[in-house]
Write a protein that holds these residues in place. Structure first.
Motif, PDB file in Angstrom:
ATOM      1  N   LYS A 107       0.829  -1.205   0.000  1.00  0.00           N
ATOM      2  CA  LYS A 107       0.000   0.000   0.000  1.00  0.00           C
ATOM      3  C   LYS A 107       0.862   1.253   0.000  1.00  0.00           C
ATOM      4  CE  LYS A 107      -3.934  -2.045   2.394  1.00  0.00           C
ATOM      5  NZ  LYS A 107      -4.644  -2.122   3.666  1.00  0.00           N
ATOM      6  N   ALA A 108       1.960   1.236   0.765  1.00  0.00           N
ATOM      7  CA  ALA A 108       2.852   2.396   0.833  1.00  0.00           C
ATOM      8  C   ALA A 108       3.508   2.646  -0.524  1.00  0.00           C
ATOM      9  CB  ALA A 108       3.914   2.177   1.907  1.00  0.00           C
ATOM     10  N   VAL A 109       3.945   1.582  -1.179  1.00  0.00           N
ATOM     11  CA  VAL A 109       4.582   1.710  -2.492  1.00  0.00           C
ATOM     12  C   VAL A 109       3.584   2.239  -3.515  1.00  0.00           C
ATOM     13  CG1 VAL A 109       5.605   0.381  -4.387  1.00  0.00           C
ATOM     14  CG2 VAL A 109       6.324  -0.057  -2.056  1.00  0.00           C
ATOM     15  N   LEU A 110       2.358   1.717  -3.486  1.00  0.00           N
ATOM     16  CA  LEU A 110       1.337   2.158  -4.433  1.00  0.00           C
ATOM     17  C   LEU A 110       0.930   3.615  -4.192  1.00  0.00           C
ATOM     18  CD1 LEU A 110      -0.876  -1.047  -4.631  1.00  0.00           C
ATOM     19  CD2 LEU A 110       0.854  -0.267  -6.240  1.00  0.00           C
ATOM     20  N   LYS A 111       0.879   4.031  -2.922  1.00  0.00           N
ATOM     21  CA  LYS A 111       0.569   5.425  -2.617  1.00  0.00           C
ATOM     22  C   LYS A 111       1.676   6.339  -3.128  1.00  0.00           C
ATOM     23  CE  LYS A 111      -2.424   4.971   1.394  1.00  0.00           C
ATOM     24  NZ  LYS A 111      -2.577   5.210   2.839  1.00  0.00           N
ATOM     25  N   SER A 112       2.912   5.892  -3.006  1.00  0.00           N
ATOM     26  CA  SER A 112       4.051   6.671  -3.499  1.00  0.00           C
ATOM     27  C   SER A 112       3.962   6.828  -5.016  1.00  0.00           C
ATOM     28  CB  SER A 112       5.354   5.971  -3.108  1.00  0.00           C
ATOM     29  OG  SER A 112       6.451   6.635  -3.656  1.00  0.00           O
ATOM     30  N   PHE A 113       3.576   5.753  -5.689  1.00  0.00           N
ATOM     31  CA  PHE A 113       3.401   5.796  -7.152  1.00  0.00           C
ATOM     32  C   PHE A 113       2.286   6.779  -7.521  1.00  0.00           C
ATOM     33  CE2 PHE A 113       1.121   4.240 -10.931  1.00  0.00           C
ATOM     34  CZ  PHE A 113       2.131   4.337 -11.878  1.00  0.00           C
ATOM     35  N   ASP A 114       1.166   6.694  -6.816  1.00  0.00           N
ATOM     36  CA  ASP A 114       0.035   7.593  -7.076  1.00  0.00           C
ATOM     37  C   ASP A 114       0.436   9.054  -6.884  1.00  0.00           C
ATOM     38  OD1 ASP A 114      -1.659   5.501  -7.655  1.00  0.00           O
ATOM     39  OD2 ASP A 114      -2.535   5.404  -5.649  1.00  0.00           O
ATOM     40  N   ALA A 115       1.182   9.317  -5.810  1.00  0.00           N
ATOM     41  CA  ALA A 115       1.616  10.688  -5.522  1.00  0.00           C
ATOM     42  C   ALA A 115       2.535  11.206  -6.632  1.00  0.00           C
ATOM     43  CB  ALA A 115       2.327  10.746  -4.179  1.00  0.00           C
ATOM     44  N   ALA A 116       3.418  10.356  -7.124  1.00  0.00           N
ATOM     45  CA  ALA A 116       4.340  10.757  -8.191  1.00  0.00           C
ATOM     46  C   ALA A 116       3.581  11.052  -9.478  1.00  0.00           C
ATOM     47  CB  ALA A 116       5.390   9.668  -8.420  1.00  0.00           C
ATOM     48  N   ILE A 117       2.574  10.240  -9.777  1.00  0.00           N
ATOM     49  CA  ILE A 117       1.757  10.460 -10.983  1.00  0.00           C
ATOM     50  C   ILE A 117       1.003  11.788 -10.857  1.00  0.00           C
ATOM     51  CG2 ILE A 117      -0.294   9.657 -12.226  1.00  0.00           C
ATOM     52  CD1 ILE A 117       2.018   7.999 -13.055  1.00  0.00           C
ATOM     53  N   GLU A 118       0.406  12.030  -9.688  1.00  0.00           N
ATOM     54  CA  GLU A 118      -0.347  13.264  -9.458  1.00  0.00           C
ATOM     55  C   GLU A 118       0.545  14.493  -9.591  1.00  0.00           C
ATOM     56  OE1 GLU A 118      -3.695  13.728  -8.936  1.00  0.00           O
ATOM     57  OE2 GLU A 118      -3.875  11.600  -9.407  1.00  0.00           O
ATOM     58  N   ALA A 119       1.781  14.368  -9.085  1.00  0.00           N
ATOM     59  CA  ALA A 119       2.711  15.497  -9.123  1.00  0.00           C
ATOM     60  C   ALA A 119       3.322  15.684 -10.511  1.00  0.00           C
ATOM     61  CB  ALA A 119       3.811  15.297  -8.088  1.00  0.00           C
ATOM     62  N   GLY A 120       3.195  14.658 -11.353  1.00  0.00           N
ATOM     63  CA  GLY A 120       3.762  14.732 -12.702  1.00  0.00           C
ATOM     64  C   GLY A 120       5.245  14.418 -12.734  1.00  0.00           C
ATOM     65  N   ASP A 121       5.759  13.814 -11.659  1.00  0.00           N
ATOM     66  CA  ASP A 121       7.181  13.445 -11.579  1.00  0.00           C
ATOM     67  C   ASP A 121       7.361  12.063 -12.216  1.00  0.00           C
ATOM     68  OD1 ASP A 121       9.814  13.089 -10.970  1.00  0.00           O
ATOM     69  OD2 ASP A 121       9.583  13.202  -8.794  1.00  0.00           O
ATOM     70  N   MET A 122       7.634  12.048 -13.514  1.00  0.00           N
ATOM     71  CA  MET A 122       7.677  10.780 -14.250  1.00  0.00           C
ATOM     72  C   MET A 122       8.894   9.918 -13.902  1.00  0.00           C
ATOM     73  SD  MET A 122       4.986  10.363 -15.793  1.00  0.00           S
ATOM     74  CE  MET A 122       3.684  11.461 -15.351  1.00  0.00           C
ATOM     75  N   GLU A 123       9.997  10.547 -13.523  1.00  0.00           N
ATOM     76  CA  GLU A 123      11.184   9.760 -13.143  1.00  0.00           C
ATOM     77  C   GLU A 123      10.899   8.963 -11.863  1.00  0.00           C
ATOM     78  OE1 GLU A 123      14.054   9.208 -14.776  1.00  0.00           O
ATOM     79  OE2 GLU A 123      13.064  10.311 -16.409  1.00  0.00           O
ATOM     80  N   LYS A 124      10.316   9.636 -10.881  1.00  0.00           N
ATOM     81  CA  LYS A 124       9.980   8.952  -9.621  1.00  0.00           C
ATOM     82  C   LYS A 124       8.880   7.925  -9.856  1.00  0.00           C
ATOM     83  CE  LYS A 124       8.835   9.779  -4.772  1.00  0.00           C
ATOM     84  NZ  LYS A 124       8.816   8.371  -4.565  1.00  0.00           N
ATOM     85  N   ALA A 125       7.929   8.268 -10.707  1.00  0.00           N
ATOM     86  CA  ALA A 125       6.844   7.339 -11.012  1.00  0.00           C
ATOM     87  C   ALA A 125       7.388   6.077 -11.671  1.00  0.00           C
ATOM     88  CB  ALA A 125       5.813   8.007 -11.907  1.00  0.00           C
ATOM     89  N   LYS A 126       8.372   6.260 -12.559  1.00  0.00           N
ATOM     90  CA  LYS A 126       8.969   5.107 -13.250  1.00  0.00           C
ATOM     91  C   LYS A 126       9.681   4.198 -12.244  1.00  0.00           C
ATOM     92  CE  LYS A 126      11.824   3.982 -17.235  1.00  0.00           C
ATOM     93  NZ  LYS A 126      12.597   4.506 -18.353  1.00  0.00           N
ATOM     94  N   ALA A 127      10.423   4.806 -11.311  1.00  0.00           N
ATOM     95  CA  ALA A 127      11.120   4.029 -10.289  1.00  0.00           C
ATOM     96  C   ALA A 127      10.117   3.330  -9.370  1.00  0.00           C
ATOM     97  CB  ALA A 127      12.035   4.941  -9.476  1.00  0.00           C
ATOM     98  N   ASP A 128       9.055   4.056  -8.999  1.00  0.00           N
ATOM     99  CA  ASP A 128       8.031   3.468  -8.132  1.00  0.00           C
ATOM    100  C   ASP A 128       7.274   2.343  -8.839  1.00  0.00           C
ATOM    101  OD1 ASP A 128       8.673   5.076  -6.016  1.00  0.00           O
ATOM    102  OD2 ASP A 128       7.088   6.547  -6.375  1.00  0.00           O
TER     103      ASP A 128
END
Length: 88
Positions: free
Chosen positions: A29-50
């Motif tokens: 759940k923590a990893v998925l929330k981190s991915f969601d937050a990165a997508i919302e923020a538009g941070d594609m590098e972090k989203a890709k890593a997540d």
């Protein structure tokens, strides 16, 4: 409460497995929330890593029996779809 020795042991084993499954699911759940937050923020590098981390953790959970194999694959597919849509 169980009276038979083997039933008492099964209760202990179930408690251990339940605790392990809870730890795995909470981490997921923590990893998925981190991915969601990165997508919302538009941070594609972090989203890709997540996304890579989420896929790894989902497949590990499926391998351990916490999640069904198909459920894990479905979640990975949906995450990848979201990432690709946001990236485009």
């Amino acid at each position: 409460m169980a009276n038979i020795k083997s039933a008492k042991k099964r209760i202990k084993v179930i408690d251990k497995k339940t605790a392990r499954n809870r730890r795995i699911k909470n981490h997921l759940k923590a990893v998925l929330k981190s991915f969601d937050a990165a997508i919302e923020a538009g941070d594609m590098e972090k989203a890709k890593a997540d996304l890579a981390l989420a896929e790894k953790k989902l497949m590990q959970a499926a391998a351990k029996g916490t999640l069904h194999k198909n459920a894990a694959s479905r979640k990975v597919s949906r995450l990848t779809k979201r990432f690709n849509k946001a990236n485009a």
